[in-house]
Design an enzyme around this catalytic site. Structure first.
Site, mmCIF file in Angstrom:
data_model
loop_
_atom_site.group_PDB
_atom_site.id
_atom_site.type_symbol
_atom_site.label_atom_id
_atom_site.label_comp_id
_atom_site.label_asym_id
_atom_site.label_seq_id
_atom_site.Cartn_x
_atom_site.Cartn_y
_atom_site.Cartn_z
ATOM 1 N N TYR A 290 36.916 20.778 59.275
ATOM 2 C CA TYR A 290 37.009 22.290 59.250
ATOM 3 C C TYR A 290 36.626 22.837 60.714
ATOM 4 O O TYR A 290 37.091 23.870 60.869
ATOM 5 C CB TYR A 290 36.331 22.831 58.130
ATOM 6 C CG TYR A 290 36.973 22.706 56.800
ATOM 7 C CD1 TYR A 290 37.932 23.727 56.624
ATOM 8 C CD2 TYR A 290 36.949 21.494 56.165
ATOM 9 C CE1 TYR A 290 38.792 23.545 55.371
ATOM 10 C CE2 TYR A 290 37.858 21.588 54.884
ATOM 11 C CZ TYR A 290 38.667 22.518 54.552
ATOM 12 O OH TYR A 290 39.469 22.560 53.422
ATOM 13 N N GLN B 8 49.140 31.819 52.107
ATOM 14 C CA GLN B 8 48.088 30.393 51.716
ATOM 15 C C GLN B 8 47.402 29.991 52.977
ATOM 16 O O GLN B 8 46.413 29.098 52.703
ATOM 17 C CB GLN B 8 49.138 29.575 51.242
ATOM 18 C CG GLN B 8 49.949 29.838 50.087
ATOM 19 C CD GLN B 8 51.204 28.939 49.944
ATOM 20 O OE1 GLN B 8 51.156 27.922 49.351
ATOM 21 N NE2 GLN B 8 52.426 29.333 50.473
ATOM 22 N N HIS C 160 43.957 31.089 49.483
ATOM 23 C CA HIS C 160 43.367 29.861 49.709
ATOM 24 C C HIS C 160 42.174 29.839 50.390
ATOM 25 O O HIS C 160 41.349 29.140 50.912
ATOM 26 C CB HIS C 160 43.998 28.709 50.448
ATOM 27 C CG HIS C 160 45.224 28.303 49.324
ATOM 28 N ND1 HIS C 160 46.316 27.764 49.880
ATOM 29 C CD2 HIS C 160 45.463 28.387 48.107
ATOM 30 C CE1 HIS C 160 47.219 27.504 48.583
ATOM 31 N NE2 HIS C 160 46.907 27.900 47.600
HETATM 32 P P1 OAD Z 1 53.224 23.062 54.308
HETATM 33 O O1 OAD Z 1 52.768 22.153 55.362
HETATM 34 O O2 OAD Z 1 53.522 22.354 52.753
HETATM 35 O O3 OAD Z 1 54.794 23.660 54.554
HETATM 36 C C1 OAD Z 1 55.154 24.058 55.751
HETATM 37 C C2 OAD Z 1 56.571 24.901 55.577
HETATM 38 O O4 OAD Z 1 56.822 25.556 56.972
HETATM 39 C C3 OAD Z 1 57.597 23.811 55.542
HETATM 40 O O5 OAD Z 1 58.392 23.911 54.494
HETATM 41 C C4 OAD Z 1 58.316 23.932 56.973
HETATM 42 O O6 OAD Z 1 59.530 23.482 56.785
HETATM 43 C C5 OAD Z 1 58.049 25.191 57.322
HETATM 44 N N1 OAD Z 1 58.021 25.303 58.716
HETATM 45 C C6 OAD Z 1 57.844 24.618 59.811
HETATM 46 N N2 OAD Z 1 57.951 25.156 60.969
HETATM 47 C C7 OAD Z 1 58.236 26.452 60.648
HETATM 48 C C8 OAD Z 1 58.353 27.757 61.616
HETATM 49 N N3 OAD Z 1 58.328 27.539 62.863
HETATM 50 N N4 OAD Z 1 58.832 28.737 60.798
HETATM 51 C C9 OAD Z 1 59.184 28.761 59.709
HETATM 52 N N5 OAD Z 1 58.652 27.672 58.768
HETATM 53 C C10 OAD Z 1 58.318 26.392 59.112
HETATM 54 O O7 OAD Z 1 52.483 24.039 54.174
HETATM 55 P P2 OAD Z 1 52.238 25.128 52.934
HETATM 56 O O8 OAD Z 1 53.439 25.453 52.067
HETATM 57 O O9 OAD Z 1 51.643 26.393 53.698
HETATM 58 O O10 OAD Z 1 46.439 24.222 50.624
HETATM 59 O O11 OAD Z 1 51.331 24.576 52.053
HETATM 60 C C11 OAD Z 1 50.355 25.037 51.169
HETATM 61 C C12 OAD Z 1 49.151 24.769 50.773
HETATM 62 O O12 OAD Z 1 49.130 23.153 50.732
HETATM 63 C C13 OAD Z 1 48.124 24.856 52.058
HETATM 64 O O13 OAD Z 1 47.674 26.275 51.820
HETATM 65 C C14 OAD Z 1 47.334 23.852 51.801
HETATM 66 C C15 OAD Z 1 48.244 22.622 51.573
HETATM 67 O O14 OAD Z 1 47.581 21.642 50.818
HETATM 68 C C16 OAD Z 1 45.089 23.801 50.614
HETATM 69 O O15 OAD Z 1 44.578 23.072 51.376
HETATM 70 C C17 OAD Z 1 44.333 23.975 49.228
#
Ligand code: OAD
Length: 256
Positions: A67, A101, A119
């Site tokens: 972290y 998130q 989160h």
């Molecule tokens: P993810 O890493 O699961 O997803 C990121 C998303 O962003 C993917 O769908 C990519 O295709 C998209 N992406 C990448 N580059 C991008 C860009 N330049 N513009 C737009 N989109 C882009 O992340 P989250 O969905 O945020 O939780 O994950 C949710 C949660 O899972 C997080 O908050 C974290 C993780 O485990 C905890 O730690 C509790």
């Protein structure tokens, strides 16, 4: 980047009440890793070791190291055009809520005021004994022995939601309150929508008449339900979607 349909630009210009849901993808252009994409944290690291109560109990110093590394990386980063376009949009529509998130605080640094961090935040800590939360700088967590201790002498933990933990009911209530008056636009940016509550909120507003727009270079579980899926990077797309007269009144969105 997808071409943006003219009628969508018009809907943005007319929007009055907007729900925005963001994930790690919106911070990708600031150089912050995503979780599940190429090079994402969970491709190289074990989420259960770094982001679960059991992992923290097993090795709190290791969890803190991770972290604090993320804090250092985010301090060096700056909000990007996507964060700033959303802040500019908020300044002009009647009501806009960002449900993020992300724990990085970049929406707030870009100027967004109405942000719910479902989160938690990388910048806050919580005492594992008393449950009291501390803002950055209120208790010493950096530059001392790890894991840090609270004023009560107990372990301090990052005030974030880990795997297996419930969301804090307070922010959920704020989201539900916002949704009582239906938004006319819902924007889901940069998230795989891996958690059911993300899809639930997006669908709840769509059912009540909002246009559901997804911005993501990749399709997700939400894509078939979206009215529009704009494939591309959040910064580029939001820069084109947020009406230019809004943007001109704010700082230069195309840099930084
Ligand atoms: P993810 O890493 O699961 O997803 C990121 C998303 O962003 C993917 O769908 C990519 O295709 C998209 N992406 C990448 N580059 C991008 C860009 N330049 N513009 C737009 N989109 C882009 O992340 P989250 O969905 O945020 O939780 O994950 C949710 C949660 O899972 C997080 O908050 C974290 C993780 O485990 C905890 O730690 C509790």
């Amino acid at each position: 980047m997808d071409r943006i349909p003219e009628q969508l630009i018009e809907r943005f210009a007319r929007a009055r009440r907007v729900l925005v849901i963001t994930g790690a993808g919106i911070s990708a252009e600031s150089g912050i890793s995503t979780f599940r994409g190429p090079g994402g944290y969970w491709r190289q690291m074990n989420p259960m070791a770094l982001a679960s109560p059991a992992g923290f109990e097993h090795d709190p110093a290791l969890v803190w190291e991770w972290y604090l590394e993320r804090r250092a990386q985010i301090r060096q980063a700056a909000p990007n055009a996507g964060h700033r376009a959303l802040a500019a949009l908020e300044a002009r529509v009647r009501d806009l809520l960002v449900v993020t998130q992300n724990v990085d605080g970049l929406h707030q640094r870009a100027g967004s005021q109405n942000v719910i961090e479902i989160h938690g935040s990388l910048w806050r800590t919580r005492c594992t004994l008393t449950g009291l939360e501390y803002e950055e700088g209120e208790v010493k967590v950096e530059g001392g022995p790890l894991p840090p201790l609270s004023p009560a002498g107990a372990l301090l933990r990052p005030a974030v939601v880990w795997f297996g933990e419930m969301l804090d009911p307070r922010p959920i209530r704020r989201i539900e309150e916002f949704l009582r008056i239906p938004p006319d636009l819902a924007l889901v940016v940069g998230t795989t929508a891996a958690f059911g509550y993300i899809t639930d909120w997006a669908l709840a507003v769509k059912r009540r008449g909002a246009l559901l727009v997804e911005i993501n270079p990749e399709p997700t579980g939400l894509t078939p339900l979206a009215d529009y899926h704009l494939r591309g990077e959040a910064g580029d797309l939001l820069l084109h979607l947020v009406p230019s007269e809004y943007r001109e009144e704010t700082c230069d969105l195309s840099t930084g």
